[in-house]
Design a protein around this motif. Structure first.
Motif, short mmCIF file in Angstrom:
data_model
loop_
_atom_site.label_atom_id
_atom_site.label_comp_id
_atom_site.label_asym_id
_atom_site.label_seq_id
_atom_site.Cartn_x
_atom_site.Cartn_y
_atom_site.Cartn_z
N LEU A 5 7.20 14.93 -7.49
CA LEU A 5 6.36 13.60 -7.15
C LEU A 5 7.19 12.92 -6.44
O LEU A 5 8.48 12.58 -6.76
CB LEU A 5 6.09 13.00 -8.67
N HIS A 6 6.70 12.06 -5.49
CA HIS A 6 7.46 11.17 -4.54
C HIS A 6 6.74 9.74 -5.10
O HIS A 6 5.83 9.36 -4.63
CB HIS A 6 7.06 11.54 -2.98
N TYR A 7 7.76 8.85 -5.38
CA TYR A 7 7.42 7.42 -5.96
C TYR A 7 7.57 6.61 -4.59
O TYR A 7 8.70 7.02 -4.02
CB TYR A 7 8.22 7.08 -7.17
N MET A 8 6.58 5.79 -4.73
CA MET A 8 6.76 5.05 -3.11
C MET A 8 5.96 3.77 -3.47
O MET A 8 4.86 3.74 -4.19
CB MET A 8 6.36 5.66 -1.92
N THR A 9 6.07 2.82 -2.73
CA THR A 9 5.32 1.52 -2.85
C THR A 9 4.25 1.69 -1.83
O THR A 9 4.31 2.69 -1.00
CB THR A 9 6.00 0.38 -2.20
N ALA A 10 2.98 0.95 -1.92
CA ALA A 10 1.81 1.18 -0.98
C ALA A 10 2.57 0.87 0.63
O ALA A 10 2.21 1.77 1.25
CB ALA A 10 0.80 0.15 -1.24
N GLU A 11 3.39 0.11 0.77
CA GLU A 11 4.00 -0.04 2.00
C GLU A 11 4.73 0.96 2.62
O GLU A 11 4.55 1.53 3.65
CB GLU A 11 4.87 -1.25 2.15
N ARG A 72 0.93 13.72 -0.07
CA ARG A 72 0.00 14.55 -1.02
C ARG A 72 0.51 14.40 -2.29
O ARG A 72 -0.23 14.27 -3.14
CB ARG A 72 0.12 16.02 -0.57
N ASN A 73 1.92 14.22 -2.51
CA ASN A 73 2.47 14.09 -3.92
C ASN A 73 3.00 12.75 -4.24
O ASN A 73 3.87 12.61 -5.04
CB ASN A 73 3.47 15.23 -3.94
N SER A 74 2.49 11.64 -3.39
CA SER A 74 2.87 10.61 -3.70
C SER A 74 2.44 9.85 -4.88
O SER A 74 1.31 10.14 -5.27
CB SER A 74 2.51 9.53 -2.31
N VAL A 75 3.15 8.83 -5.48
CA VAL A 75 2.66 8.23 -6.70
C VAL A 75 3.10 6.77 -6.33
O VAL A 75 4.22 6.47 -6.09
CB VAL A 75 3.42 8.46 -7.99
N ILE A 76 1.99 5.97 -6.16
CA ILE A 76 2.24 4.52 -5.83
C ILE A 76 2.73 3.82 -6.98
O ILE A 76 2.25 3.85 -7.95
CB ILE A 76 0.78 3.94 -5.29
N ILE A 77 3.77 3.16 -6.71
CA ILE A 77 4.54 2.04 -7.70
C ILE A 77 3.79 1.01 -8.05
O ILE A 77 3.47 0.30 -7.03
CB ILE A 77 5.79 1.66 -7.26
N GLU A 78 3.05 0.80 -9.14
CA GLU A 78 2.36 -0.40 -9.45
C GLU A 78 3.28 -1.37 -10.29
O GLU A 78 3.91 -1.03 -11.07
CB GLU A 78 1.24 -0.05 -10.49
N VAL A 108 13.43 2.12 -5.75
CA VAL A 108 12.40 2.77 -4.89
C VAL A 108 12.45 4.34 -5.05
O VAL A 108 13.38 4.88 -5.56
CB VAL A 108 12.25 2.17 -3.59
N GLY A 109 11.34 4.87 -4.54
CA GLY A 109 11.50 6.39 -4.11
C GLY A 109 12.29 6.85 -3.11
O GLY A 109 12.76 5.95 -2.50
N SER A 110 12.77 7.93 -3.53
CA SER A 110 13.59 8.61 -2.45
C SER A 110 13.17 8.38 -0.79
O SER A 110 13.97 8.30 -0.02
CB SER A 110 14.02 9.89 -2.84
#
Length: 156
Positions: A5-11, A72-78, A108-110
């Protein structure tokens, strides 16, 4: 095997999507044109322009695949509005003990990591050592430069 999973902000996700669109619509065409021009220079076995263009094409295609996988494997940080516990998406201010300066980083995510802009990956030793802790807690973090002791001062 489950994909990472790739954690990231919506931005951050929007930036990756923008880069992917650019690579697919513009950069691919530029590289194909360079290959076409280089072919016109003759013998491909001794054609450095052709080799360079083919190398660039391979890089672009690999980056496209990488971006597609990350998106595809992104998880948006809420942001859940809590500010007392260190977690992905939060900014944390800490001080190296006994007498270090205060440092502030957003975890943040990598895909978005950029320490020079104050963003560290959730996979980094520092982030791993801080995630789950609260303001006022002290922890020893193993870093590539050795163990350091830090105190969490603020979480936003």
């Amino acid at each position: 095997m489950a994909e990472k999973l790739h954690y990231m902000t919506a931005e951050g996700k929007a930036k990756l999507e923008h880069e992917l669109e650019y690579l697919k619509t513009e950069k691919r065409k530029e590289v194909v044109e360079r290959i076409k021009i280089a072919r016109g220079f003759g013998d491909l076995s001794e054609n450095s322009e052709y080799d360079a263009a083919k190398d660039e094409q391979a890089f672009v295609e690999a980056r496209i695949q990488q971006l597609e996988l990350m998106i595809r494997n992104s998880v948006i940080i809420e942001d859940d509005e809590t500010t007392d516990v260190v977690k992905i998406g939060k900014s944390v201010t800490f001080k190296e003990l006994p007498d270090g300066e205060e440092e502030t980083y957003q975890i943040v995510g990598s895909a978005e990591s950029d320490p020079f802009k104050g963003k560290i990956s959730n996979d980094s030793p520092m982030a791993k050592g801080l995630i789950g802790l609260s303001v006022g807690e002290e922890v020893s973090v193993s870093t590539p430069g050795g163990d350091i002791r830090v105190k969490i001062l603020k979480v936003e």
